[in-house]
Design a protein around this motif. Structure first.
Motif, PDB file in Angstrom:
ATOM      1  N   LEU B  17      -3.603  54.462 -43.569  1.00  0.00           N
ATOM      2  CA  LEU B  17      -3.081  53.086 -43.550  1.00  0.00           C
ATOM      3  C   LEU B  17      -1.619  53.066 -43.951  1.00  0.00           C
ATOM      4  O   LEU B  17      -0.815  52.321 -43.393  1.00  0.00           O
ATOM      5  N   ILE B  18      -1.256  53.907 -44.904  1.00  0.00           N
ATOM      6  CA  ILE B  18       0.152  53.892 -45.355  1.00  0.00           C
ATOM      7  C   ILE B  18       1.023  54.681 -44.391  1.00  0.00           C
ATOM      8  O   ILE B  18       2.151  54.285 -44.101  1.00  0.00           O
ATOM      9  N   SER B  19       0.473  55.754 -43.787  1.00  0.00           N
ATOM     10  CA  SER B  19       1.381  56.602 -42.980  1.00  0.00           C
ATOM     11  C   SER B  19       1.437  56.147 -41.520  1.00  0.00           C
ATOM     12  O   SER B  19       2.418  56.417 -40.834  1.00  0.00           O
ATOM     13  N   ALA B  20       0.439  55.427 -41.045  1.00  0.00           N
ATOM     14  CA  ALA B  20       0.476  55.003 -39.624  1.00  0.00           C
ATOM     15  C   ALA B  20       1.702  54.118 -39.383  1.00  0.00           C
ATOM     16  O   ALA B  20       2.508  54.376 -38.475  1.00  0.00           O
ATOM     17  N   GLY B  21       1.859  53.107 -40.244  1.00  0.00           N
ATOM     18  CA  GLY B  21       2.993  52.186 -40.065  1.00  0.00           C
ATOM     19  C   GLY B  21       4.306  52.939 -40.120  1.00  0.00           C
ATOM     20  O   GLY B  21       5.200  52.752 -39.294  1.00  0.00           O
ATOM     21  N   LEU B  22       4.377  53.872 -41.080  1.00  0.00           N
ATOM     22  CA  LEU B  22       5.642  54.609 -41.237  1.00  0.00           C
ATOM     23  C   LEU B  22       5.890  55.498 -40.022  1.00  0.00           C
ATOM     24  O   LEU B  22       7.010  55.620 -39.540  1.00  0.00           O
ATOM     25  N   ALA B  23       4.816  56.087 -39.492  1.00  0.00           N
ATOM     26  CA  ALA B  23       4.975  56.969 -38.311  1.00  0.00           C
ATOM     27  C   ALA B  23       5.563  56.153 -37.165  1.00  0.00           C
ATOM     28  O   ALA B  23       6.473  56.604 -36.456  1.00  0.00           O
ATOM     29  N   LEU B  24       5.094  54.910 -37.052  1.00  0.00           N
ATOM     30  CA  LEU B  24       5.579  54.041 -35.963  1.00  0.00           C
ATOM     31  C   LEU B  24       7.072  53.775 -36.147  1.00  0.00           C
ATOM     32  O   LEU B  24       7.888  54.084 -35.286  1.00  0.00           O
ATOM     33  N   THR B  25       7.434  53.263 -37.363  1.00  0.00           N
ATOM     34  CA  THR B  25       8.853  52.890 -37.559  1.00  0.00           C
ATOM     35  C   THR B  25       9.732  54.148 -37.529  1.00  0.00           C
ATOM     36  O   THR B  25      10.777  54.171 -36.903  1.00  0.00           O
ATOM     37  N   PHE B  26       9.272  55.210 -38.167  1.00  0.00           N
ATOM     38  CA  PHE B  26      10.069  56.448 -38.248  1.00  0.00           C
ATOM     39  C   PHE B  26      10.231  57.033 -36.845  1.00  0.00           C
ATOM     40  O   PHE B  26      11.318  57.440 -36.441  1.00  0.00           O
ATOM     41  N   GLY B  27       9.145  57.017 -36.091  1.00  0.00           N
ATOM     42  CA  GLY B  27       9.189  57.606 -34.745  1.00  0.00           C
ATOM     43  C   GLY B  27      10.100  56.799 -33.825  1.00  0.00           C
ATOM     44  O   GLY B  27      11.039  57.324 -33.239  1.00  0.00           O
ATOM     45  N   ALA B  28       9.853  55.476 -33.755  1.00  0.00           N
ATOM     46  CA  ALA B  28      10.591  54.660 -32.777  1.00  0.00           C
ATOM     47  C   ALA B  28      12.028  54.451 -33.224  1.00  0.00           C
ATOM     48  O   ALA B  28      12.960  54.528 -32.432  1.00  0.00           O
ATOM     49  N   MET B  29      12.204  54.182 -34.531  1.00  0.00           N
ATOM     50  CA  MET B  29      13.550  53.735 -34.932  1.00  0.00           C
ATOM     51  C   MET B  29      14.340  54.842 -35.638  1.00  0.00           C
ATOM     52  O   MET B  29      15.505  54.631 -35.983  1.00  0.00           O
ATOM     53  N   ARG B  30      13.696  55.964 -35.832  1.00  0.00           N
ATOM     54  CA  ARG B  30      14.386  57.075 -36.521  1.00  0.00           C
ATOM     55  C   ARG B  30      14.962  56.578 -37.862  1.00  0.00           C
ATOM     56  O   ARG B  30      16.086  56.922 -38.231  1.00  0.00           O
ATOM     57  N   ILE B  31      14.163  55.755 -38.556  1.00  0.00           N
ATOM     58  CA  ILE B  31      14.673  55.283 -39.856  1.00  0.00           C
ATOM     59  C   ILE B  31      13.796  55.871 -40.965  1.00  0.00           C
ATOM     60  O   ILE B  31      12.578  55.844 -40.887  1.00  0.00           O
ATOM     61  N   LEU B  32      14.425  56.424 -41.972  1.00  0.00           N
ATOM     62  CA  LEU B  32      13.717  56.978 -43.134  1.00  0.00           C
ATOM     63  C   LEU B  32      13.479  55.812 -44.086  1.00  0.00           C
ATOM     64  O   LEU B  32      14.281  55.562 -44.974  1.00  0.00           O
ATOM     65  N   ASN B  33      12.381  55.062 -43.882  1.00  0.00           N
ATOM     66  CA  ASN B  33      12.232  53.800 -44.613  1.00  0.00           C
ATOM     67  C   ASN B  33      11.411  53.974 -45.891  1.00  0.00           C
ATOM     68  O   ASN B  33      10.182  53.883 -45.876  1.00  0.00           O
ATOM     69  N   ILE B  34      12.114  54.248 -46.988  1.00  0.00           N
ATOM     70  CA  ILE B  34      11.402  54.446 -48.265  1.00  0.00           C
ATOM     71  C   ILE B  34      10.761  53.137 -48.698  1.00  0.00           C
ATOM     72  O   ILE B  34       9.746  53.111 -49.379  1.00  0.00           O
ATOM     73  N   ALA B  35      11.334  51.995 -48.237  1.00  0.00           N
ATOM     74  CA  ALA B  35      10.810  50.704 -48.699  1.00  0.00           C
ATOM     75  C   ALA B  35       9.407  50.452 -48.130  1.00  0.00           C
ATOM     76  O   ALA B  35       8.728  49.518 -48.549  1.00  0.00           O
ATOM     77  N   HIS B  36       8.976  51.290 -47.189  1.00  0.00           N
ATOM     78  CA  HIS B  36       7.633  51.110 -46.623  1.00  0.00           C
ATOM     79  C   HIS B  36       6.586  51.143 -47.747  1.00  0.00           C
ATOM     80  O   HIS B  36       5.625  50.388 -47.752  1.00  0.00           O
ATOM     81  N   GLY B  37       6.848  51.977 -48.747  1.00  0.00           N
ATOM     82  CA  GLY B  37       5.921  52.042 -49.896  1.00  0.00           C
ATOM     83  C   GLY B  37       5.888  50.712 -50.632  1.00  0.00           C
ATOM     84  O   GLY B  37       4.841  50.252 -51.092  1.00  0.00           O
ATOM     85  N   SER B  38       7.045  50.049 -50.692  1.00  0.00           N
ATOM     86  CA  SER B  38       7.084  48.752 -51.399  1.00  0.00           C
ATOM     87  C   SER B  38       6.272  47.712 -50.638  1.00  0.00           C
ATOM     88  O   SER B  38       5.656  46.831 -51.237  1.00  0.00           O
ATOM     89  N   PHE B  39       6.242  47.826 -49.304  1.00  0.00           N
ATOM     90  CA  PHE B  39       5.402  46.875 -48.546  1.00  0.00           C
ATOM     91  C   PHE B  39       3.941  47.074 -48.945  1.00  0.00           C
ATOM     92  O   PHE B  39       3.187  46.125 -49.157  1.00  0.00           O
ATOM     93  N   PHE B  40       3.560  48.372 -49.095  1.00  0.00           N
ATOM     94  CA  PHE B  40       2.172  48.680 -49.502  1.00  0.00           C
ATOM     95  C   PHE B  40       1.891  48.044 -50.869  1.00  0.00           C
ATOM     96  O   PHE B  40       0.899  47.353 -51.071  1.00  0.00           O
ATOM     97  N   ALA B  41       2.846  48.261 -51.801  1.00  0.00           N
ATOM     98  CA  ALA B  41       2.651  47.731 -53.171  1.00  0.00           C
ATOM     99  C   ALA B  41       2.630  46.200 -53.142  1.00  0.00           C
ATOM    100  O   ALA B  41       1.799  45.564 -53.808  1.00  0.00           O
ATOM    101  N   LEU B  42       3.506  45.609 -52.322  1.00  0.00           N
ATOM    102  CA  LEU B  42       3.550  44.144 -52.238  1.00  0.00           C
ATOM    103  C   LEU B  42       2.198  43.628 -51.731  1.00  0.00           C
ATOM    104  O   LEU B  42       1.611  42.690 -52.282  1.00  0.00           O
ATOM    105  N   GLY B  43       1.665  44.329 -50.709  1.00  0.00           N
ATOM    106  CA  GLY B  43       0.337  43.950 -50.188  1.00  0.00           C
ATOM    107  C   GLY B  43      -0.695  44.021 -51.300  1.00  0.00           C
ATOM    108  O   GLY B  43      -1.533  43.119 -51.463  1.00  0.00           O
ATOM    109  N   ALA B  44      -0.588  45.074 -52.117  1.00  0.00           N
ATOM    110  CA  ALA B  44      -1.565  45.260 -53.201  1.00  0.00           C
ATOM    111  C   ALA B  44      -1.463  44.098 -54.204  1.00  0.00           C
ATOM    112  O   ALA B  44      -2.454  43.437 -54.525  1.00  0.00           O
ATOM    113  N   TYR B  45      -0.241  43.828 -54.677  1.00  0.00           N
ATOM    114  CA  TYR B  45      -0.065  42.752 -55.677  1.00  0.00           C
ATOM    115  C   TYR B  45      -0.543  41.410 -55.102  1.00  0.00           C
ATOM    116  O   TYR B  45      -1.294  40.663 -55.744  1.00  0.00           O
ATOM    117  N   LEU B  46      -0.111  41.112 -53.840  1.00  0.00           N
ATOM    118  CA  LEU B  46      -0.502  39.824 -53.247  1.00  0.00           C
ATOM    119  C   LEU B  46      -2.026  39.771 -53.078  1.00  0.00           C
ATOM    120  O   LEU B  46      -2.670  38.762 -53.384  1.00  0.00           O
TER     121      LEU B  46
END
Lengths: 321, 286, 452, 246
Positions: B17-46
């Motif tokens: 669940l955490i790596s699928a989204g990142l694989a998509l953004t990293f693959g398509a946009m070639r962006i090293l998005n460390i904030a992806h983890g924060s989205f996971f944490a935000l989902g958890a808190y919410l």
């Protein structure tokens, strides 16, 4: 790294010579201009500047983004502490030389694998190596005392000890000036030019007969030496070394210092290190939510200042190297 | 024995669940998005907040619906960030994108602390309510199957999206070569936003689904993104099923690690990354 | 060598001159730098001894540096020293301060050991604090303990459990005081509580977080088990990573072996995750858990998270003991703390109380005895052996190793309407005499002495 | 003595026979290779320069076989090439682009400490090449900021700086205005003629080919269909229809 932003040829104009001399003079008389705690901070900034240079050598001149310079920085620090604790050695020269030697050997061995990769894969591999060493430091509790870490209160230095910040500052300053001089010579040497061609167009330069791997490997080792020197020098300032020193946050700080100062210019990492160390020190002292402020500054810089502070200054004052 | 496999699959679905989204953004946009983890944490808190809000209504079904809301909110926040902050720096060197996301992680960390404090934040009700079942003599929480189900659903959704739909094909073209795609008239900006949105939704969903069994703590974001990067690098960026299989391998390896080589469990993920780098640079499924 | 006319050469000359004057300045620094200069003996005339002028009470406020790792994953209990210190400062200032001097709290959050060392030096050199109260964990404590001795600053450690602090790191502590109990004491207390509640235990499993404290605590617990309950066998010694997300495999392993008692050394977030997954996998049916590090968590947990009847050990402060009605010091502070933070108290409020109140009492007593304002060294002399009532009842600093004698608590958890968190009821108090090894002695050696 | 010879060289990509059994000898002078798109001109240059290896046949250079030799060794033997899509060191100045090649040729690459300016011979050579290619005034400009024409010139200058025995130029004037094409060709031919370096130019522009080259080779579908002096080749009807869009 194709469309790297404008890198002026590092011309030495009259003005930049004056700037350099003034800068060196300030550093020399700093303990008397900024006494007390600020001398400690200055010494720390100079050490972190050497560490930032280690990252910038790989990034600006070779186009490789390393996320694991902390591995060699931390290893050197640990070697100093381990020798002190397990073998009771407390002579600075021996400790420092062994530390740098071990860090270099590590950089050489890991470097050999890392240079096979570019872009993200290089960044992730260097990160993984750093994290691996971090867990190793936690695991080998009998050697490194695990997360409690090992400390050195002070080491004998000439007639006094490293707690005497002024004297230790001068030792750091001398090593710092030597490393700046060496980096200046290196980046203006034929080798320095060739690694920049590798950054810009590896296929073309390889076709002219350059063994890219070898050049990259040597640069990686030199960067490892710089990180090792910084790691060894930081021990008396930190006093106590814990595994966190090997983590990627420390490498992240080196990256931020270079970008803050403007990685395209030679003085960038140095200015960045000075400013970052002072900002972080005061930020933490004042408010609990310092991460928020630091984060906003980083985002601001990532979006607005591509050339960093030196770039800004350069717009105003021509000729800052 | 079956327990270890189940544990492995449970951990694997969190990893996916955490790596699928990142694989998509990293693959398509070639962006090293460390904030992806924060989205996971935000989902958890919410997720935790909504469940607690709904819990006292006494209607159990609401709890599980409440777990879906964070995914939408995180998706919208992700999209907002992408449009405002990421779009201006697509052309610049990767380090600036990396730095931007590094800054975002720090900002999110303190926002979490401001709103939810540093206590370990959790919402056990959905998990406790489902209780446990007995399989072959050992008890196993039913909620774990819900998490595994969500992982599989995400896999099916992504493979369907990328495989069958038109947008999926466009995304794959952009992943292959975004400059070529641009020259073919593909509005890469819109595709980037869509991919980023899906990534953020997946991360948010991952966070909220797992919160009942885990705990949201400062530092969760960074830990999860490092795990995600490891999975992506090992799997090689070619296919989403590849990412799923790698998560599976990592999950089971780790759960058996506890039994057979406990000392190594701490290292396992990093050791696998380095071994794959040396022997199979393009990743297992690259 | 033809003269190479480029800007580069002159630049190198400039840098070279820079280095040379660096060296010169270095030498200059050598001469000017403050160093032990031999005082030339002057011929001594006859000097009439005059008693030193009475040291007046300084006007500026007393500055107390409170350092904690408040932003980390364990911030919620490590950071609780700060609000407590502020409450105490308000109380003291309202009552006229210490000998008329107001008390000022400077609170610092340090996310890493290097920042902690840097902030410590800044507090001492720049802020000129009178004392420092630090709660960050062993790594932080070990880092600043030697500094305290070097820089002659009174430092109280609230969260350094490792025995190494006063055994190896700073054998003869002068400026360092420790309120947190050493690992050895908590290990003995845990085993004593197991012996009391499960006397016929034979197989034991231990699961502890994989870092220095976890390893030390497990090792000492095993020593204490051999000595206090001979015949018990430790069948499992697990070390999940700190911040582990998935304990299912560890729980399955324990469920397979079904040990009589499982000592759970996990705490804070780790414990909550472990416990939740354990509840779901019938852990409590397969083994009797002895939850060790609940001191930091119990107030943070909810009733769903911890079932009733679980043996819990609480180290050196349980906020409901001594009972509030009979012992207002504790009652008042707990009320004010909950009002200020909305949270129940873990052990750091007790540490803050011992630090600040201890310092106040020591300064006042020294002033009466000496008739002038005491120096730090004189305050230390007063503190050594000084006993007074703190939140967790009476205790004193042992003169030899500056260790505060704290009690340990144990009992089975109970759900009570008045409190959202589970409480320990009835509570058994283990006095320091039964659990705190004498200065300089490890738990094993001390227990050996019991045998004879 | 024949400088370069190709014997029964074949190269195909799947079913496309880029080079189909070519025999060729190249000695002195400026030789142009013309032919419609996909005639195999660029593949021929790639095979000679070592960017690609032929499927069959032999390539001899100064009587030594180089068929399977990697590009780096061929460069050392004296085969240099430029690129159709300009390959420059974008973030370095024009001067540094050329200086890098001079350094490599004198294999000073591993000099870590001595300043680049100390090597007098390298600086002189660079100055001379800049003048030769009329790039002196733009010496300190960044390579990627050069106008397109100068970029083409710099690409050739880089190959030239390696002092090759044979220079392979892949469409050096493509994408330039007519005025620019002649300017670029004048500079190239004057330099090459002065040093007597054998040069092979892949070209489309007819008047360029016929004004400047000593010898013209016409290729079609991987085969050489004509080879000779410009005047002879011009008359051949086959060539006229094929290449000049008769």
């Amino acid at each position: 790294m194709k469309n790297i932003i404008r890198i002026e040829k590092l011309r030495i104009t009259e003005k930049s010579k004056v700037v350099t001399v003034v800068f060196v003079l300030i550093l020399i008389f700093a303990p008397y201009l900024f006494p007390g705690h600020n001398t400690y901070l200055l010494a720390l900034s100079l050490v972190m500047a050497i560490f930032a240079m280690s990252f910038n050598l790989l990034f600006r001149y070779l186009g490789l983004l390393s996320f694991g310079q902390a591995a060699y920085f931390g290893t050197a620090a640990y070697v100093v502490v381990l020798l002190y604790h397990h073998l009771g050695i407390d002579s600075m020269p021996i400790l420092f030389l062994t530390a740098v030697a071990v860090a270099t050997a590590l950089a050489a061995s890991f470097g050999y694998i890392c240079v096979k990769y570019t872009e993200f894969y290089f960044a992730i591999l260097t990160l993984a190596i750093g994290e691996l060493l971090y867990f190793l430091a936690i695991k080998l509790k009998w050697l490194t005392n695990g997360t409690d870490g090992l400390g050195i209160t002070y080491l004998p230095l000439l007639w006094t000890n490293t707690l005497n910040t002024v004297v230790y500052y001068y030792l750091v300053l001398i090593v710092f000036l030597i490393s700046v001089l060496f980096l200046w010579r290196l980046t203006h040497s034929p080798f320095g030019l060739i690694i920049q061609t590798i950054r810009d167009n590896p296929t073309r330069i390889e076709s002219i007969g350059v063994k890219i791997r070898r050049y990259q490997w040597i640069t990686f080792i030199i960067a490892g030496v710089y990180a090792g020197v910084a790691g060894a020098l930081v021990v008396p300032l930190y006093g106590h070394i814990v595994p966190d020193i090997l983590r990627w946050h420390v490498s992240g700080e080196a990256i931020f210092m270079c970008l803050l100062g403007g990685y395209t210019s030679f003085l960038g990492p140095i200015i960045g290190a000075l400013i970052y160390t002072f900002i972080k020190d005061h930020l933490i002292a004042e408010l609990i939510y310092w991460q928020l402020v630091l984060g906003i500054i980083i985002v601001f810089f990532a979006l607005m200042f591509r050339e960093g502070i030196v770039g800004l200054v350069r717009r105003g004052v021509r000729g800052v190297p | 024995m079956l327990a270890y496999i189940l544990n492995g699959i449970f951990f694997a679905s969190i990893l996916f669940l955490i790596s699928a989204g990142l694989a998509l953004t990293f693959g398509a946009m070639r962006i090293l998005n460390i904030a992806h983890g924060s989205f996971f944490a935000l989902g958890a808190y919410l997720g935790g907040t909504f469940v607690i809000l709904v819990a006292d209504t006494g209607v159990p079904v609401y709890m599980y619906l409440a777990l879906l809301i964070p995914a939408v909110i995180v998706g919208i926040i992700g999209l907002g960030l992408e449009v405002s902050l990421f779009r201006p720096i697509y052309e610049r060197e990767h380090v600036y994108q990396l730095l931007l996301t590094f800054g975002l992680v720090l900002i999110f960390e303190d926002i979490f602390r401001l709103i939810w404090g540093t206590t370990s934040y959790t919402a056990p009700q959905p998990y406790a309510y489902l209780g446990t079942i007995k399989i072959l003599g050992f008890e196993y929480p039913i909620y774990a199957f819900l998490v595994i189900g969500t992982g599989l659903l995400a896999l099916i959704f992504l493979t369907y999206l990328l495989g069958k739909t038109k947008t999926g094909k466009i995304i794959r073209v952009v992943t292959e070569n975004r400059f070529m795609a641009a020259s073919l008239g593909v509005n890469t900006k819109k595709v980037f936003s869509l991919v980023f949105l899906i990534g953020a939704v997946l991360a948010g969903l991952g966070g909220s689904i797992t919160i009942p069994m885990l705990v949201a703590l400062p530092g969760l974001a960074v830990e999860m993104v490092i795990l995600a990067f490891a999975v992506i690098i090992v799997s090689g960026l070619k296919s989403i099923p590849g990412v799923f299989l790698t998560s599976l391998i990592m999950g089971i390896l780790r759960s058996f690690g506890v039994v057979f080589f406990p000392e190594l469990v701490l290292f396992i993920i990093y050791l696998v990354v380095i071994i794959v780098f040396i022997f199979r640079p393009r990743g297992l499924f690259g | 060598m033809s003269e190479v006319k480029t800007g580069r050469r002159t630049a190198l000359k400039y840098i070279a001159t820079g280095v040379i004057c660096g060296a010169v300045a270095g030498v200059g620094g050598y001469l000017a730098a403050p160093k032990k200069v031999e005082v030339v003996e002057k011929p001594v005339e006859k000097v009439v001894y005059k008693p030193p002028p009475k040291r007046p009470i300084p006007k500026e406020p007393i500055k107390i540096g409170v350092m904690a790792w408040a932003t980390g994953p364990y911030g919620f209990f490590l950071g609780q020293g700060i609000p407590s210190a502020e409450i105490l400062a308000e109380e003291i200032n309202a009552a006229g301060g210490i000998l008329g001097r107001k008390v000022e709290i400077i609170s610092i959050d340090h996310p890493s050991v290097d920042v902690c060392v840097r902030e410590y030096k800044r507090l001492v050199t720049e802020e000129k604090v009178d004392l420092i109260f630090e709660t960050g964990g062993s790594g932080f404590g070990l880092a600043i303990a030697p500094l305290a001795e070097e820089m002659k600053t009174l430092t109280f450690h609230g969260d350094v459990w490792t025995v190494e602090l006063f055994l190896k790191k700073v054998p003869k502590p002068k400026y360092n005081f420790r309120i947190a109990q050493p690992d050895s004491q908590s290990a003995i207390a845990i085993v004593l509580s197991i012996k009391k509640y499960y006397p016929d235990v034979s197989t034991v499993a231990i699961i502890s977080p994989d870092y220095a404290w976890g390893r030390d605590q497990s090792a000492m617990q095993q020593e204490a088990l051999d000595a206090l309950i001979p015949g018990t066998k430790v069948v499992l010694d697990l070390y999940p990573a700190v911040g582990e997300k998935d304990y299912t495999s560890y729980i399955t392993k324990i469920n397979d072996i079904k040990p009589d008692v499982t000592i759970v050394n996990l705490f804070a977030g780790d414990f909550i995750v472990f416990n939740k997954q354990a509840l779901g996998m019938g852990f409590y049916k397969n083994t009797k858990p002895a939850i060790t590090a609940l001191n930091s968590d119990v107030p943070m947990l909810t009733k769903e998270e911890v079932p009733e009847g679980v043996l819990a050990h609480c180290a050196h402060y349980w906020f409901l003991w001594p009972p509030h009605e009979r012992y207002p010091i504790n009652g008042e502070h707990v009320k004010k703390f909950i009002a200020k933070t909305g949270k129940y108290l873990t052990y750091n409020p007790q540490n803050a109380y011992v630090t600040i109140m201890g310092y106040k009492i020591a300064v006042e007593r020294a002033y009466e005895k000496l008739g002038e304002y005491p120096t730090t060294e004189q305050i230390i002399e007063e503190l050594e052996g000084m006993g007074f009532n703190a939140l967790a009842g009476h205790g004193f600093f042992r003169p030899e190793d500056h260790q505060w004698t704290s009690r340990q608590f144990m009992g089975l958890t109970k759900h009570v309407p008045e409190y959202d968190c589970p409480i320990i009821e009835p509570i058994t108090v283990i006095d320091p005499a039964e659990s705190l090894p004498p200065p300089g002695m490890s738990a094993k050696d001390w227990i050996m002495t019991w045998k004879k | 003595m024949v400088l370069l010879s190709l014997e029964k060289v074949k190269k195909s990509f799947g079913e496309i026979h880029a080079i189909d059994d070519v025999n060729l000898e190249i000695d002195k002078g400026l030789i142009s290779i013309i032919g419609p798109n996909g005639a195999g001109k660029t593949t021929l240059v790639n095979v000679i320069s070592g960017t690609l290896f032929p499927d069959e046949g032999k390539i001899m250079f100064e009587r030594r076989e180089i068929t399977k030799k990697p590009m780096t060794e061929r460069v050392k033997m004296g085969i240099a090439r430029s690129y159709q899509l300009v390959q420059l060191f974008g973030n370095l100045t024009v001067y540094d682009n050329i200086r890098a090649c001079c350094i490599l040729r004198k294999n000073l690459g591993m000099k870590l400490l001595s300043s680049v300016k100390k090597f007098k011979s390298v600086s002189e050579e660079c100055e001379e090449i800049c003048e030769r290619f009329l790039l002196s005034d733009k010496k300190d400009m960044l390579a990627r900021d050069l106008p397109h024409g100068d970029k083409k010139l710099l690409d050739v200058a880089i190959a030239y700086a390696l002092r090759p025995k044979i220079l392979l130029l892949d469409e050096p004037t493509s994408g330039l205005s007519v005025y620019e094409r002649n300017r670029v060709m004048d500079i190239i031919t004057s330099t090459v003629k002065k040093d007597g370096i054998t040069t092979v130019i892949v070209e489309h522009d007819m008047d360029i080919v016929f004004n400047y080259s000593d010898r013209i080779i016409v290729m079609h579908e991987g085969k050489i269909i004509a080879d000779g002096k410009p005047e002879e080749v011009e008359k051949l009807s086959l060539v006229k229809s094929l290449v000049m869009g008769g």
